[in-house]
Design a protein around this motif. Structure first.
Motif, PDB file in Angstrom:
ATOM      1  N   ALA A   1       0.830  -1.202   0.000  1.00  0.00           N
ATOM      2  CA  ALA A   1       0.000   0.000   0.000  1.00  0.00           C
ATOM      3  C   ALA A   1       0.869   1.259   0.000  1.00  0.00           C
ATOM      4  O   ALA A   1       0.561   2.231  -0.705  1.00  0.00           O
TER       5      ALA A   1
ATOM      6  N   LYS B   1       2.371   1.580  -3.568  1.00  0.00           N
ATOM      7  CA  LYS B   1       1.356   1.982  -4.551  1.00  0.00           C
ATOM      8  C   LYS B   1       0.989   3.457  -4.393  1.00  0.00           C
ATOM      9  O   LYS B   1       0.766   4.158  -5.392  1.00  0.00           O
TER      10      LYS B   1
ATOM     11  N   ASP C   1      -5.254  -6.367  -2.079  1.00  0.00           N
ATOM     12  CA  ASP C   1      -4.934  -6.040  -3.471  1.00  0.00           C
ATOM     13  C   ASP C   1      -5.214  -7.258  -4.347  1.00  0.00           C
ATOM     14  O   ASP C   1      -5.002  -8.409  -3.915  1.00  0.00           O
TER      15      ASP C   1
END
Length: 430
Positions: A158, A161, A201
């Motif tokens: 996370a 990203k 994800d």
């Protein structure tokens, strides 16, 4: 001469911050040490790209308001300097600090396991990548694969990203059944269930682990075992983390007993050594909520506020239940012991391959034959790996615990001199 405090807390992560805030109302003189610039530990690490949660900001503000809590940032414990006295060093000086009570909140580090290509530029730990990104490492547009075990993989993904990395795969070694059972029980900890949903994800795969990092001068791709098939994915970054290892070195050096590789504590977070407590992940991995509860219990207990400490036992028990559930679900597959090949480096500092230490009976024999564990990290990386691979007990800590200036080490002589008996006034016979 040395400074002196009533309570010394080593480590300013969630456990250390909670311990200091719990003990502060007593009026005790408290010192809070950490090797980072600001409190928060690894989970609340600061940096140009860090987004601190409200809880971390609130606790920092409360610490700043405590006049009896002295914070020492960028500070490391270098050595023991006698009973209840330590040699410390920061960017400005080295000094001796005496204490009456001590709470160890030294946290944990990543377990890194050797596999072919793991020393290539572009390969890091999962938590290591997260820390680098928070510190400003650019990853925008880079192809990324994350592999290993546990929730840290999702958190690292996370973070990457959010800074523009292109995620190709999250490879979780735990089986689908284990992860499914873990997820289905999260109703007992609603905030954890919500976190899992937020972090999930579509590239997440269970029963999957790294086989090799591919490339010559730097990372070009990764080979993965996915169930019964093998896949190769092109990437510029590979982050691998196989769980956490408690940081027990200072506790061991002081004489605190261990249990299952972590500092052993009782209901008051007291260690086996009188006046020495421990809290957080140095006593076993359980997440920030458990660390906060343990830290507060230790802080209250260390200053004699036993009723306040006891009131937090149910909170600790609740989060210990989550920790136990987590650790069962993400237990490492023994197949990971077969990742390293004969020419795979196990000790990166001294370039020692698996073939040089396979079949040895322990650390002493491995060191004598290969210098394994004698490099800059002093066995912190290869020691944990060898414990998983061979069952070796990690090397006992020896001072200095961190690199130090000569001027700092010289203060050990001052400590020895101050502890020597004064014989100048002794009467001679006759």
């Amino acid at each position: 001469m040395s400074d002196a405090v009533d309570l010394l807390i080593i480590g300013a992560g969630p456990a250390g911050m909670a311990a200091a805030l719990a003990a502060a109302p007593s009026g005790a003189r408290i010192a809070l040490l950490d090797d980072n610039p600001l409190p928060g530990g690894q989970i609340w690490r600061d940096g140009p790209h860090a987004e601190l949660p409200p809880k971390a900001r609130e606790m920092r503000a409360r610490l700043d308001a405590c006049a009896n809590v002295r914070r020492h940032a960028g500070c490391k414990v270098i050595a023991l300097a006698g009973p209840k006295r330590l040699l410390l060093e920061d960017a400005e000086r080295g000094w001796l600090l005496a204490y009456d009570k001590l709470i160890l909140c030294t946290g944990a580090r990543e377990l890194l396991l050797p596999f072919p290509g793991w020393t290539l530029p572009g390969v890091t730990g999962a938590g290591g990548l997260q820390a680098l990104i928070k510190g400003g490492l650019p990853v925008d547009g880079e192809r990324l694969v994350i592999a290993g075990s546990g929730p840290l993989l999702l958190a690292s993904a996370a973070t990457a990203k959010a800074r523009g990395a292109r995620l190709g795969r999250i490879a979780e070694q735990a089986s689908l059944g284990a992860v499914g059972r873990f997820a289905s029980a999260l109703w007992a900890w609603p905030n954890k269930a919500w976190q899992a949903l937020e972090l999930f994800d579509a590239t997440y795969r269970t029963g999957s682990h790294v086989l090799a990092a591919l490339g010559s001068e730097r990372l070009e791709g990764v080979r993965l075992q996915v169930g019964k098939r093998v896949e190769e994915i092109a990437c510029e970054r590979l982050a691998c983390g196989f769980g956490l290892v408690p940081n027990t070195q200072i506790g061991e050096a002081l004489g605190c007993a261990l249990s299952d590789g972590a500092i052993r504590v009782d209901a008051w977070q007291a260690s086996s050594l009188a006046d020495h407590y421990a809290a957080g992940e140095c006593t076993g991995f359980g997440g920030s909520e458990l660390a906060l509860a343990e830290g507060a219990i230790a802080g209250h207990a260390a200053v004699g506020m036993l009723a306040e400490a006891r009131a937090l036992w149910p909170q600790r028990q609740r989060w210990q239940g989550f920790a136990d559930h987590l650790n069962r679900a993400f237990a490492l597959d023994p197949a990971l012991r077969r990742l390293a090949q004969p020419d795979t480096l196990v000790c990166r500092c001294e370039d020692v391959p698996l073939s040089a230490i396979g079949g040895r009976r322990g650390w002493t024999e491995a060191k004598l034959s290969s210098r394994c564990g004698m490099g800059a990290c002093q066995g912190r990386v290869c020691g944990s790996a060898a414990q998983f691979l061979f069952g070796w007990q990690p090397p006992a800590p020896r001072p200095p615990f961190s690199p130090a200036r000569i001027s700092t080490l010289a203060k050990l002589a001052d400590a020895a001199e101050s502890q020597a008996p004064d014989l100048s006034s002794a009467r001679t016979p006759g």
